[in-house]
Scaffold this motif. Sequence first.
Motif, PDB file in Angstrom:
ATOM      1  N   ALA A 196      -8.718  -2.624  -8.198  1.00 20.08           N
ATOM      2  CA  ALA A 196      -9.609  -3.805  -8.184  1.00 20.08           C
ATOM      3  C   ALA A 196      -8.928  -4.995  -8.861  1.00 20.08           C
ATOM      4  O   ALA A 196      -9.051  -6.144  -8.413  1.00 20.08           O
ATOM      5  CB  ALA A 196     -10.930  -3.474  -8.882  1.00 20.08           C
ATOM      6  N   TRP A 197      -8.186  -4.702  -9.951  1.00 16.77           N
ATOM      7  CA  TRP A 197      -7.447  -5.768 -10.646  1.00 16.77           C
ATOM      8  C   TRP A 197      -6.443  -6.420  -9.686  1.00 16.77           C
ATOM      9  O   TRP A 197      -6.342  -7.638  -9.595  1.00 16.77           O
ATOM     10  CB  TRP A 197      -6.729  -5.184 -11.877  1.00 16.77           C
ATOM     11  N   ALA A 198      -5.698  -5.584  -8.952  1.00 16.01           N
ATOM     12  CA  ALA A 198      -4.673  -6.113  -8.029  1.00 16.01           C
ATOM     13  C   ALA A 198      -5.322  -6.971  -6.947  1.00 16.01           C
ATOM     14  O   ALA A 198      -4.811  -8.049  -6.615  1.00 16.01           O
ATOM     15  CB  ALA A 198      -3.892  -4.956  -7.402  1.00 16.01           C
ATOM     16  N   LEU A 199      -6.451  -6.504  -6.430  1.00 20.49           N
ATOM     17  CA  LEU A 199      -7.138  -7.295  -5.397  1.00 20.49           C
ATOM     18  C   LEU A 199      -7.552  -8.655  -5.945  1.00 20.49           C
ATOM     19  O   LEU A 199      -7.418  -9.681  -5.275  1.00 20.49           O
ATOM     20  CB  LEU A 199      -8.385  -6.567  -4.891  1.00 20.49           C
ATOM     21  N   ALA A 200      -8.056  -8.654  -7.179  1.00 16.58           N
ATOM     22  CA  ALA A 200      -8.501  -9.916  -7.799  1.00 16.58           C
ATOM     23  C   ALA A 200      -7.314 -10.858  -7.993  1.00 16.58           C
ATOM     24  O   ALA A 200      -7.413 -12.061  -7.745  1.00 16.58           O
ATOM     25  CB  ALA A 200      -9.191  -9.631  -9.136  1.00 16.58           C
ATOM     26  N   VAL A 201      -6.170 -10.320  -8.413  1.00 19.60           N
ATOM     27  CA  VAL A 201      -4.966 -11.150  -8.596  1.00 19.60           C
ATOM     28  C   VAL A 201      -4.540 -11.744  -7.249  1.00 19.60           C
ATOM     29  O   VAL A 201      -4.183 -12.917  -7.148  1.00 19.60           O
ATOM     30  CB  VAL A 201      -3.808 -10.306  -9.198  1.00 19.60           C
ATOM     31  N   ALA A 235       2.624 -10.702 -11.206  1.00 20.55           N
ATOM     32  CA  ALA A 235       1.807  -9.943 -12.163  1.00 20.55           C
ATOM     33  C   ALA A 235       2.047  -8.444 -12.020  1.00 20.55           C
ATOM     34  O   ALA A 235       2.373  -7.963 -10.925  1.00 20.55           O
ATOM     35  CB  ALA A 235       0.335 -10.234 -11.919  1.00 20.55           C
ATOM     36  N   MET A 236       1.888  -7.711 -13.116  1.00 17.31           N
ATOM     37  CA  MET A 236       2.052  -6.256 -13.074  1.00 17.31           C
ATOM     38  C   MET A 236       0.974  -5.535 -13.866  1.00 17.31           C
ATOM     39  O   MET A 236       0.409  -6.084 -14.814  1.00 17.31           O
ATOM     40  CB  MET A 236       3.421  -5.861 -13.629  1.00 17.31           C
ATOM     41  N   ALA A 237       0.721  -4.301 -13.459  1.00 14.90           N
ATOM     42  CA  ALA A 237      -0.218  -3.453 -14.198  1.00 14.90           C
ATOM     43  C   ALA A 237       0.338  -2.046 -14.253  1.00 14.90           C
ATOM     44  O   ALA A 237       0.854  -1.533 -13.256  1.00 14.90           O
ATOM     45  CB  ALA A 237      -1.575  -3.437 -13.493  1.00 14.90           C
ATOM     46  N   ILE A 238       0.240  -1.439 -15.441  1.00 13.02           N
ATOM     47  CA  ILE A 238       0.695  -0.047 -15.622  1.00 13.02           C
ATOM     48  C   ILE A 238      -0.440   0.751 -16.257  1.00 13.02           C
ATOM     49  O   ILE A 238      -0.963   0.371 -17.317  1.00 13.02           O
ATOM     50  CB  ILE A 238       1.922   0.042 -16.555  1.00 13.02           C
ATOM     51  N   GLU A 239      -0.797   1.859 -15.592  1.00  9.01           N
ATOM     52  CA  GLU A 239      -1.784   2.763 -16.199  1.00  9.01           C
ATOM     53  C   GLU A 239      -1.083   3.595 -17.273  1.00  9.01           C
ATOM     54  O   GLU A 239       0.120   3.869 -17.156  1.00  9.01           O
ATOM     55  CB  GLU A 239      -2.386   3.657 -15.110  1.00  9.01           C
ATOM     56  N   HIS A 240      -1.807   3.981 -18.313  1.00  8.22           N
ATOM     57  CA  HIS A 240      -1.183   4.749 -19.397  1.00  8.22           C
ATOM     58  C   HIS A 240      -2.194   5.697 -20.015  1.00  8.22           C
ATOM     59  O   HIS A 240      -3.393   5.634 -19.716  1.00  8.22           O
ATOM     60  CB  HIS A 240      -0.625   3.781 -20.463  1.00  8.22           C
TER      61      HIS A 240
END
Length: 299
Positions: free
Chosen positions: A103-108, A245-250
Motif C-alpha cells: 500500500a505504501w508503494a502504491l501511495a508513493v 523511494a525505498m522500503a524494507i520490511e524487518h
Amino acid sequence: MSRQPLRLAILEAAKLLEEAGVPSPRTDAELLAAHVVGVERTRLGLVPLVDPEVIERYRALIARRAERVPLQYLTGVASMGDIDLQVGPGVFVPRPETELMFAWALAVLEGHPAHPPVILDLCTGTGALALALANARPDAIVHAVELDPAALAWTRRNAEARANEGDTPITLHQGDVTDRSLLTELEGKVDVVVSNPPYIPEGAELDPEVAEFDPHLALFGGPDGLSVITPMVSNIARWLKIGGAMAIEHDDTNGGQVAALLRERRVFGEVAEHPDLAGKPRFVVARRVATDAEAARGH
Ligand SMILES: C[S@@+](CC[C@H](N)C(=O)[O-])C[C@H]1O[C@@H](n2cnc3c(N)ncnc32)[C@H](O)[C@@H]1O
C-alpha cells in the motif's frame, strides 16, 4: 451413505485445530471447508449438506493442518493486493503484514510523474510484491530478484499466470541482492524499491508453520537479522534515482538498526519507520538524496 451437515464438520474441525495449537482454528476450519466445497468462505451457510467423500477430503486436510502444515500450502493459494499467488513447498508464503508495504508503494507511485515508473522488488519469493504492483500499475516497468532456484520456480509460475490474465509482464532476475555487481544496467534508474528480505535473527523461536515449512533461506538473516539487509542497502543506493523511494520490511526487534543503517548513509533522507497492524515496527522507508558531489554535478 447420506449427505452430512457441513456445519457440524466445521465445528469438529475447529475443535481439533484448537487442540493442536493452531492460532486461528475457526477461521482455518472455515477456509479449508470453503476450499474443499469450492465456495467463498462467506457463502458456506448456503451449503448445508455435503457428500460423505467431501467430508472425508475435508477431514484429511484438517488432519494435515493439525500437523501445522501452513494453511496456504493446503489451499495452494495466498494473496497480495488484488491478486492470488500459487504457493507450496519451496517458497515463502506471503504474509498479510507485507500488504502495508504494498500500500505504501502504491501511495508513493500515486504522485509519480507521467513516465512509466520503474519498480524493483528484491527477494521476491512468489513474486507477491512485484506482481501485485504490476497488476495495480499496468504502466510500470517491474523487475524482481530472487536467489533461490526452488522459489524462482514459483515466481515463474505466478508471473506466467498473471501475464496470462493480461497483466504487464515483469522481468525476473536470478541473483543475490547483496552482490555488488548485480543489475548494473538499473543503476540510477529505479523509482521505487520494495523488499521483504530474510530478516529473522538466527535462533529466534518460531511457530511450527514457519520453522518447519518456510525455506530457511527465506527466513534468517544471520545473528542480528541484518546479514542480507546491510549489504542490500548499498545496492539500493546504487539502483535508486535521486528522489526515488525505498522500503524494507524487518523484524520487530531490529527496526531501529535498519533505520540507523539508512540514516548513517548520506545518500538516504526522509528515513521513517512504519508499524504493522499490531503496532510493532515493521518496515522502514527512505528517499535517495543527492550527495554533495552529485548535487554539484547537477543531479
Ligand atoms: C521473507 S521471503 C519474502 C518473499 C516475498 N518478498 C514476500 O514478501 O512474500 C525472502 C525471499 O528472499 C530470498 N532470498 C534470500 N536471500 C536472498 C539474496 N541474498 N538475494 C536474493 N534473494 C534472496 C528467499 O529465497 C525468499 O524467497
